[in-house]
Design an enzyme around this catalytic site. Structure first.
Site, PDB file in Angstrom:
ATOM      1  N   THR A  72       0.828  -1.205   0.000  1.00  0.00           N
ATOM      2  CA  THR A  72       0.000   0.000   0.000  1.00  0.00           C
ATOM      3  C   THR A  72       0.864   1.257   0.000  1.00  0.00           C
ATOM      4  O   THR A  72       0.604   2.209  -0.744  1.00  0.00           O
ATOM      5  CB  THR A  72      -0.959   0.004   1.207  1.00  0.00           C
ATOM      6  OG1 THR A  72      -1.866  -1.101   1.086  1.00  0.00           O
ATOM      7  CG2 THR A  72      -1.758   1.297   1.259  1.00  0.00           C
ATOM      8  N   ASN A 153      -6.528 -10.006  -7.250  1.00  0.00           N
ATOM      9  CA  ASN A 153      -6.427 -10.597  -5.923  1.00  0.00           C
ATOM     10  C   ASN A 153      -7.645 -11.402  -5.513  1.00  0.00           C
ATOM     11  O   ASN A 153      -7.570 -12.272  -4.655  1.00  0.00           O
ATOM     12  CB  ASN A 153      -6.155  -9.505  -4.877  1.00  0.00           C
ATOM     13  CG  ASN A 153      -7.136  -8.355  -4.966  1.00  0.00           C
ATOM     14  OD1 ASN A 153      -7.168  -7.650  -5.982  1.00  0.00           O
ATOM     15  ND2 ASN A 153      -7.919  -8.139  -3.929  1.00  0.00           N
ATOM     16  N   GLN A 181       0.123 -10.272  -6.229  1.00  0.00           N
ATOM     17  CA  GLN A 181      -0.337 -11.655  -6.293  1.00  0.00           C
ATOM     18  C   GLN A 181       0.377 -12.481  -7.359  1.00  0.00           C
ATOM     19  O   GLN A 181       0.044 -13.648  -7.555  1.00  0.00           O
ATOM     20  CB  GLN A 181      -1.852 -11.694  -6.535  1.00  0.00           C
ATOM     21  CG  GLN A 181      -2.692 -11.025  -5.474  1.00  0.00           C
ATOM     22  CD  GLN A 181      -2.635 -11.732  -4.124  1.00  0.00           C
ATOM     23  OE1 GLN A 181      -2.090 -12.822  -3.985  1.00  0.00           O
ATOM     24  NE2 GLN A 181      -3.199 -11.102  -3.099  1.00  0.00           N
ATOM     25  N   SER A 201       4.572  -7.270  -2.162  1.00  0.00           N
ATOM     26  CA  SER A 201       4.503  -7.349  -0.706  1.00  0.00           C
ATOM     27  C   SER A 201       5.127  -8.641  -0.210  1.00  0.00           C
ATOM     28  O   SER A 201       4.990  -9.695  -0.832  1.00  0.00           O
ATOM     29  CB  SER A 201       3.032  -7.278  -0.266  1.00  0.00           C
ATOM     30  OG  SER A 201       2.920  -7.350   1.127  1.00  0.00           O
ATOM     31  N   HIS A 203       4.557 -10.470   2.731  1.00  0.00           N
ATOM     32  CA  HIS A 203       3.806 -11.511   3.440  1.00  0.00           C
ATOM     33  C   HIS A 203       2.894 -12.342   2.541  1.00  0.00           C
ATOM     34  O   HIS A 203       2.357 -13.363   2.965  1.00  0.00           O
ATOM     35  CB  HIS A 203       2.996 -10.902   4.595  1.00  0.00           C
ATOM     36  CG  HIS A 203       1.833 -10.076   4.179  1.00  0.00           C
ATOM     37  ND1 HIS A 203       0.535 -10.537   4.256  1.00  0.00           N
ATOM     38  CD2 HIS A 203       1.743  -8.817   3.703  1.00  0.00           C
ATOM     39  CE1 HIS A 203      -0.293  -9.601   3.841  1.00  0.00           C
ATOM     40  NE2 HIS A 203       0.419  -8.535   3.500  1.00  0.00           N
ATOM     41  N   THR A 241      14.801   4.785   8.851  1.00  0.00           N
ATOM     42  CA  THR A 241      15.714   3.662   9.014  1.00  0.00           C
ATOM     43  C   THR A 241      15.059   2.372   8.543  1.00  0.00           C
ATOM     44  O   THR A 241      13.934   2.054   8.930  1.00  0.00           O
ATOM     45  CB  THR A 241      16.140   3.519  10.488  1.00  0.00           C
ATOM     46  OG1 THR A 241      16.771   4.729  10.900  1.00  0.00           O
ATOM     47  CG2 THR A 241      17.081   2.346  10.684  1.00  0.00           C
ATOM     48  N   CYS A 329      -8.699  -7.383   2.655  1.00  0.00           N
ATOM     49  CA  CYS A 329      -8.731  -6.003   3.142  1.00  0.00           C
ATOM     50  C   CYS A 329     -10.161  -5.481   3.281  1.00  0.00           C
ATOM     51  O   CYS A 329     -10.395  -4.491   3.959  1.00  0.00           O
ATOM     52  CB  CYS A 329      -7.949  -5.100   2.197  1.00  0.00           C
ATOM     53  SG  CYS A 329      -6.185  -5.473   2.171  1.00  0.00           S
TER      54      CYS A 329
END
Length: 385
Positions: A72, A153, A181, A201, A203, A241, A329
């Site tokens: 995102t 997705n 995806q 992404s 995860h 960081t 989501c």
């Protein structure tokens, strides 16, 4: 211990052992990667090794990889009128968005609402290239950006990114591809998509949550107004960081996923096809979405007429089978599926089963047994016609 069948890898995939090992090693490394002493250089080395691994996986330059907190944030950084090529002065005036895009892309991020135009889908869930060409023609003379998923997705339908990119580039536009995806599941590179920017992404493919990446095809593109400003990290594109341990886990997961694309894709397709056969055997009137289009091997979206997907979702969960009703989501917010609406489907939502690296045939068999029980129970409670 009660066994659960986890069929929701499009929402998040369990942490791979390779990612866990890389994260634990990184957590033992002291130092801020921006520091110049030995400890800082050690952390910097881990960061740059991860950057190089991600770049190899997508066929892009190392300096084009910008690590973020997730897809995102990456989308928000890329979807900006102030994304420029060398020598360009004018901002991007229009954002063209596939009507089935993830909600984070549909919002348009830093584009004003009036500058965002949705491009319709076919009944099979594929973006209409004819409609895209017409939209570009209507906006002739204006700088345009197209935001298009590599894989939807919700349905798993593969989008014709390279074909769409040819149209957009012919109109001197820019293509941003949501590869969340597809990376680690299908061959997804700058060469296969012809996109200018990819984002993805961690995860979704077995890395940790809270890490993502934005990838630039070359140095000619610049975001002149980064959202996070500070110490100049990530080549000045994203300050703060870096999450070294998370990034190391992300790179390890991506490397593991891309190393076995062909064999794993075939295995996941067998699991998906087996699940769909069970669904159709239990309820022959089931509608499987995108069945006539190319699909990613790991996902299936389906609805059984007369049975509410959310009620089924809860019933399946109570019997130790985990699926989603559409996008993770939005599934907790009682929202209708904009993807199904864009496809002109009669149903407002569907169940989504999605497989990943930890999925097994036993998951499919458990799903089939539980689904048969749930469907029989729900239909037995329906009033007689």
């Amino acid at each position: 211990m009660i066994r659960r069948a986890y069929l929701d890898h499009n929402a998040t995939s369990p942490l791979r052992q390779e990612a866990r090992a890389a994260m634990l090693e990184a957590l033992e490394t002291l130092g801020n990667p921006s520091s110049v002493h030995a400890e800082g250089r050690a952390a910097k080395a881990l960061l740059e090794d991860a950057r190089a691994a991600v770049a190899r996986a997508i066929g892009g330059p190392r300096r084009g990889i910008v690590f973020t907190s997730g897809a995102t944030e990456a989308a928000s950084l890329a979807l900006s009128p102030w994304l420029r090529r060398e020598g360009e002065a004018a901002p991007i005036e229009v954002l063209l968005v596939g009507a089935g895009e993830h909600l984070c892309v549909l919002q348009g991020h830093r584009f004003p609402r009036e500058a965002v135009e949705n491009v319709p889908l076919t009944a099979e869930g594929v973006i209409s290239l004819q409609a895209l060409e017409a939209a570009l023609a209507r906006r002739a003379g204006a700088r345009a950006m197209l935001a298009l998923q590599a894989v939807n997705n919700e349905t798993g339908v593969i989008q014709p990114v390279a074909e769409a990119a040819a149209l957009v580039h012919a109109a001197s536009g820019v293509v941003v591809c949501d590869a969340v995806q597809s990376v680690g599941r299908l061959e997804t590179t700058f060469a296969t998509t012809d996109a200018d920017i990819l984002f993805f992404s961690s995860h979704k493919l077995g890395g940790p949550m809270g890490v993502g990446a934005l990838a630039f095809r070359d140095d000619s593109l610049h975001v002149e107004s980064p959202m996070l400003r500070g110490g100049g990290q990530e080549f000045g594109r994203r300050a703060g960081t870096e999450n070294v341990a998370g990034i190391a886990g992300f790179a390890a997961a991506l490397s593991a996923a891309t190393a076995e694309l062909a064999s794993e894709g075939a295995r996941l397709a067998r699991l998906r096809d087996g699940l769909e056969r069970q669904v159709l055997k239990i309820a022959p009137d089931t509608r499987i979405y995108g069945l006539g289009a190319p699909r990613a091997p790991n996902a299936s979206a389906f609805a059984i007429p007369g049975l509410a997907p959310r009620t089924m979702l809860m019933a399946l969960d109570l019997e130790n089978v985990a699926l989603s009703a559409g996008s993770a989501c939005s599934s907790g917010k009682m929202m209708e599926s904009h993807v199904l609406a864009a496809m002109g489907a009669a149903e407002k939502e569907a169940l989504r089963a999605s497989f990943g690296w930890s999925s097994t045939q036993e998951d499919v068999e458990q799903f089939g047994k539980v689904l048969a029980h749930v469907v029989d129970r729900m239909r037995s409670r329906q009033p007689a016609a």
